[in-house]
Design a protein around this motif. Structure first.
Motif, short mmCIF file in Angstrom:
data_model
loop_
_atom_site.label_atom_id
_atom_site.label_comp_id
_atom_site.label_asym_id
_atom_site.label_seq_id
_atom_site.Cartn_x
_atom_site.Cartn_y
_atom_site.Cartn_z
N ASP A 160 0.83 -1.21 0.00
CA ASP A 160 0.00 0.00 0.00
C ASP A 160 0.86 1.26 0.00
OD1 ASP A 160 -2.31 -1.49 -0.01
OD2 ASP A 160 -2.66 -1.34 2.15
N VAL A 161 1.92 1.24 0.81
CA VAL A 161 2.81 2.41 0.89
C VAL A 161 3.51 2.64 -0.44
CG1 VAL A 161 4.95 3.26 1.92
CG2 VAL A 161 3.16 2.31 3.38
N LEU A 162 4.04 1.58 -1.03
CA LEU A 162 4.76 1.71 -2.30
C LEU A 162 3.81 2.20 -3.41
CD1 LEU A 162 6.84 -1.56 -2.00
CD2 LEU A 162 7.82 0.73 -2.20
N GLN A 163 2.60 1.69 -3.44
CA GLN A 163 1.65 2.12 -4.46
C GLN A 163 1.21 3.56 -4.23
OE1 GLN A 163 -1.32 -1.02 -4.15
NE2 GLN A 163 -0.39 -2.16 -5.84
N LYS A 164 1.08 3.94 -2.99
CA LYS A 164 0.73 5.33 -2.66
C LYS A 164 1.76 6.30 -3.20
CE LYS A 164 1.15 8.17 1.48
NZ LYS A 164 1.29 8.12 2.95
N HIS A 165 3.03 5.91 -3.17
CA HIS A 165 4.12 6.77 -3.65
C HIS A 165 4.50 6.48 -5.10
CE1 HIS A 165 5.14 8.66 0.25
NE2 HIS A 165 4.78 7.49 0.77
N HIS A 166 3.79 5.56 -5.74
CA HIS A 166 4.11 5.16 -7.12
C HIS A 166 5.58 4.76 -7.23
CE1 HIS A 166 0.21 6.81 -8.20
NE2 HIS A 166 0.54 7.94 -7.60
N ALA A 167 6.03 3.99 -6.23
CA ALA A 167 7.45 3.62 -6.13
C ALA A 167 7.67 2.17 -6.54
CB ALA A 167 7.95 3.82 -4.71
#
Length: 331
Positions: free
Chosen positions: A96-103
């Motif tokens: 979720d965190v990675l997708q939130k930052h488009h990382a």
């Protein structure tokens, strides 16, 4: 009751029975038939054919795997690698965190954990993240174990990850490991063309708040490969040669461990620290890209360079002594 009503009731009963049989076939019997495919992975643990192939490639003199390393300055890019397969709740939060930052990020997973936790493997793959080979148990000092053990760990992990995810890893990492020529040859023979070398390893608990994250990221240079540990490395048992602890690292709390020190237990969720790290990187204008986009080189360890220089110096000294001895004889 008329024959017509009896025929209608009989027809309904037959339809219900047929429906039940179809349901049993499609849901109960099929699930039971599929269970061995999901749980019986003894063949995947052994990987005998893959191990034999890897040994043949070593005998033929396969070239060492290339090493993915830092980029020259100028691209304003960094890459994130996660060492160890997180447990499923943590993995879901990290996704979720990675997708939130488009990382982008690459998760290096232990073969044993991939076998035990197929749902987390599927979660990561469904989210589009690449999986790398982190040895069968996340074994520290992988360059110091026997070649046979290296081949077994790598090939078993390759096969399990491919069975569990329909994805064949191409990237290798291991905790606190020196990329020697011999190890890189073994890595390549096991089907892994690249090893990944980080230049930044984020200690746990230094990203306690946004200010701390900003201060930490201020020291990260352009083109860095940033490693984050989700599991404690597995150490070889010193009292039994060649024996290792093959407990599932997934049962351990995410942490980072420096060489020779006992890692502290987790006091805060790793996903929160990852969120702060990515936020701080974004503030500095960094783009988080896939590590595959970084440069790939024929790697020579620093200690190998020193040894070569010492050998060259010894040869030069020996030659000089022979020259001086010849001159003395001529006099």
């Amino acid at each position: 009751m008329s024959y017509k009503k009896i025929a209608v009731i009989a027809g309904l009963v037959i339809l219900v029975v047929c429906g039940c049989l179809v349901y049993l076939r499609d849901h109960v019997l099929v699930e039971n038939r599929d269970i061995p495919e999901l749980t019986d992975i003894s063949a995947a643990y052994q990987a005998n054919e893959e191990i034999a192939t890897a040994k043949s490639k070593l005998e033929e003199g396969i070239a060492p795997a290339e090493v993915i390393t830092t980029l020259p300055a100028g691209g304003n890019c960094v890459a994130i690698v996660i060492d160890g397969l997180p447990d499923r709740p943590l993995a879901a939060r990290m996704v979720d965190v990675l997708q939130k930052h488009h990382a982008e990020a690459t998760f290096f997973v232990e073969g044993q954990n991939a076998a035990d936790d197929v749902e987390t493997i599927r979660l990561l793959r469904d989210a589009g993240f690449e999986l790398g080979n982190y040895t069968f148990v996340g074994l520290a000092g992988f360059d110091n174990v026997s070649q046979d053990k290296q081949i077994q760990e790598l090939c078993r992990t390759q096969k399990i990850v491919s069975v569990r995810s329909a994805f064949i890893p191409t990237l290798f990492r291991a905790p606190r490991t020196v990329f020697t020529d011999a190890l890189l040859q073994t890595v390549h023979a096991a089907g892994l063309p690249y090893a990944v070398k980080e230049n930044v390893r984020v200690p746990r608990h230094v990203l306690g708040d946004d200010a701390a994250a900003d201060a930490y990221v201020a020291g990260i240079v352009d083109g860095s490969i940033i490693a984050i540990s989700a599991n404690r490395p597995v150490e070889r048992k010193a009292d039994t040669e060649g024996k290792i602890d093959e407990r599932p690292a997934i049962d351990m709390k995410p942490t980072i461990q420096d060489a020779g020190e006992q890692a502290p237990l987790e006091t805060e969720d790793l996903a929160n620290e990852l969120d702060r790290l990515l936020t701080a990187l974004e503030k500095r204008g960094f783009k988080i890209m896939n590590v595959n986009g970084f440069r790939k080189i024929r790697y020579i360890p620093a200690n190998a360079t020193v040894a070569a220089e010492q050998a060259a110096s010894a040869v030069s000294k020996d030659a000089a002594e022979k020259t001086q001895g010849g001159e003395a004889d001529g006099q």
